[in-house]
Every structure is written in C-alpha cells, then in structure tokens.
Design a protein around this motif. Structure first.
Motif, short mmCIF file in Angstrom:
data_model
loop_
_atom_site.label_atom_id
_atom_site.label_comp_id
_atom_site.label_asym_id
_atom_site.label_seq_id
_atom_site.Cartn_x
_atom_site.Cartn_y
_atom_site.Cartn_z
N THR A 37 0.82 -1.22 0.00
CA THR A 37 0.00 0.00 0.00
C THR A 37 0.85 1.26 0.00
O THR A 37 0.43 2.29 -0.52
CB THR A 37 -0.96 0.04 1.21
N ILE A 38 2.03 1.19 0.60
CA ILE A 38 2.98 2.30 0.57
C ILE A 38 4.35 1.75 0.19
O ILE A 38 4.65 0.58 0.44
CB ILE A 38 3.07 3.07 1.91
N VAL A 39 5.15 2.59 -0.45
CA VAL A 39 6.53 2.25 -0.75
C VAL A 39 7.37 3.37 -0.14
O VAL A 39 6.98 4.54 -0.19
CB VAL A 39 6.78 2.07 -2.26
N MET A 40 8.49 3.00 0.49
CA MET A 40 9.27 4.03 1.16
C MET A 40 10.76 3.71 1.13
O MET A 40 11.16 2.57 0.97
CB MET A 40 8.79 4.22 2.59
N THR A 41 11.53 4.79 1.25
CA THR A 41 12.97 4.69 1.33
C THR A 41 13.45 5.80 2.26
O THR A 41 12.73 6.76 2.50
CB THR A 41 13.63 4.79 -0.06
N ALA A 42 14.65 5.65 2.79
CA ALA A 42 15.14 6.63 3.77
C ALA A 42 16.54 7.11 3.40
O ALA A 42 17.29 6.42 2.70
CB ALA A 42 15.14 6.03 5.17
N GLU A 43 16.85 8.30 3.88
CA GLU A 43 18.18 8.89 3.72
C GLU A 43 18.65 9.34 5.09
O GLU A 43 17.88 9.88 5.88
CB GLU A 43 18.10 10.08 2.76
#
Length: 195
Positions: A47-53
C-alpha cells in the motif's frame, strides 16, 4: 530493488520518503518497473513504498522527488510525502512531548496515519474513505498494541467492528477474534459518542 515486507505498520527512520503504491502503479505501471527505471530501492507493504536517507534535509530524496515524482505528475501530500523521524528521548533523558501523538508531518495527509511511541515513529496506510471515528479507533488500537502487545502488530490487526463496550479486531485475516474494552482506548465518550 524493492523489498516486500508483510506488515501494515511500518517504522520511520531518519528522513523517509513515503509514496502511495496505487499512484506508483497508475503512473509507472508497477512497483518493479518504477524501481528498475529510476534505480529506486526501498521497502513496500503493498500500500505504501518508502525509502530513507540518513541526512536532514534529505537532499538526494528531494532531488529524486523533483526529477521523477513531480516530473511525472505526482503531488506532495496527495501522492507522496517526506517524514523526519522524531526523537522520543532527548540527550539528557527528557521524554518528547510528541509521545503518544500522531506524527506532525502526517496531520494533513488523509491516506496515511501515524503514531509516535517510545519505541519509535510508525505509519500505516489509511483508506481516505474511513470516517474520523474509524481512523481514530485504528490510531488508538495500534498505539495500545505497540505498547501492550507488540507481537500482534506483526500480525496486521484489523478492526472488525465496535460496539458500546468493546473494539473487536482480528489479526492476519484469521478467524481468531480479539476484543479490547473501549475504556482502554477512549477515556472521554462524550467527545466520540457511543457508536
């Protein structure tokens, strides 16, 4: 590469870019195609796609949003947003005033709910069609489970119905049902009504 994680509730770390999967599929065809064409790595739960920095502000993610997301018609807050992880404890041990509250960067977003608890910042996809009461019930149940029964959070709890006494829910779409007394989640029935 996108990694699939079968958890409705996801933990926010550092500076996180969160995108609605339905928008990715609509604009790019599929998550896999989006990931391959734009060298995007991260996680999804469907339902969501995410990435982090690991920097604030997240310069690389902001550049990616400008060149790929906005250039393809996605809109900030409507289709994606940036969330900064909020610390739950200060350097001297003081507890954040945001504990037990929704993440402030999610307040204006109808498709994403959040809560900050002592163990971290958590988000989950929320159907925009849910009533304010249903959204609030999910928020309170998930917050309660994160504190009192974190193993059930791993099993994707879903509210099945709410009556005058209990909030009924199931986990992992099983036939097993659980209930928690409404008073454990709400202390002011006058504000929310009996139904």
């Amino acid at each position: 590469m996108i990694t699939y994680i079968d958890l409705d509730i996801q933990k926010i770390v550092f500076s996180t870019l969160v995108i609605k999967v339905s928008t990715v599929v609509e604009k790019f065809g599929s998550i896999e195609k989006f990931s391959t064409q734009h060298n995007f790595t991260g996680v999804t739960n469907g339902t969501i796609v995410m990435t982090a920095e690991m920097s604030s502000p997240p310069f690389q993610l902001e550049e990616f949003a400008q060149k790929v997301l906005i250039a393809n018609g996605l809109e900030l807050q409507k289709d994606f947003l940036f969330i900064e992880e909020m610390l739950t404890q200060g350097a001297r041990g003081e507890v954040s005033e945001l504990i037990n509250e929704p993440h402030p960067e999610c307040n204006e977003v109808k498709w994403l709910e959040s809560v900050i608890v002592s163990s971290g910042n958590y988000i989950w996809f929320s159907e925009p069609s849910l009533s304010d009461f249903e959204r609030d019930a999910n928020f309170r149940l998930f917050k309660n489970l994160l504190y009192c029964d974190a193993d059930k959070i791993q099993l994707n709890p879903r509210i099945t119905h709410i009556n005058e006494t209990y909030v009924h829910y199931t986990v992992s779409d099983s036939k097993m049902n659980y209930k928690i007394h409404r008073d454990a989640l709400w202390y002011n029935e006058l504000k929310y009504g009996k139904k």
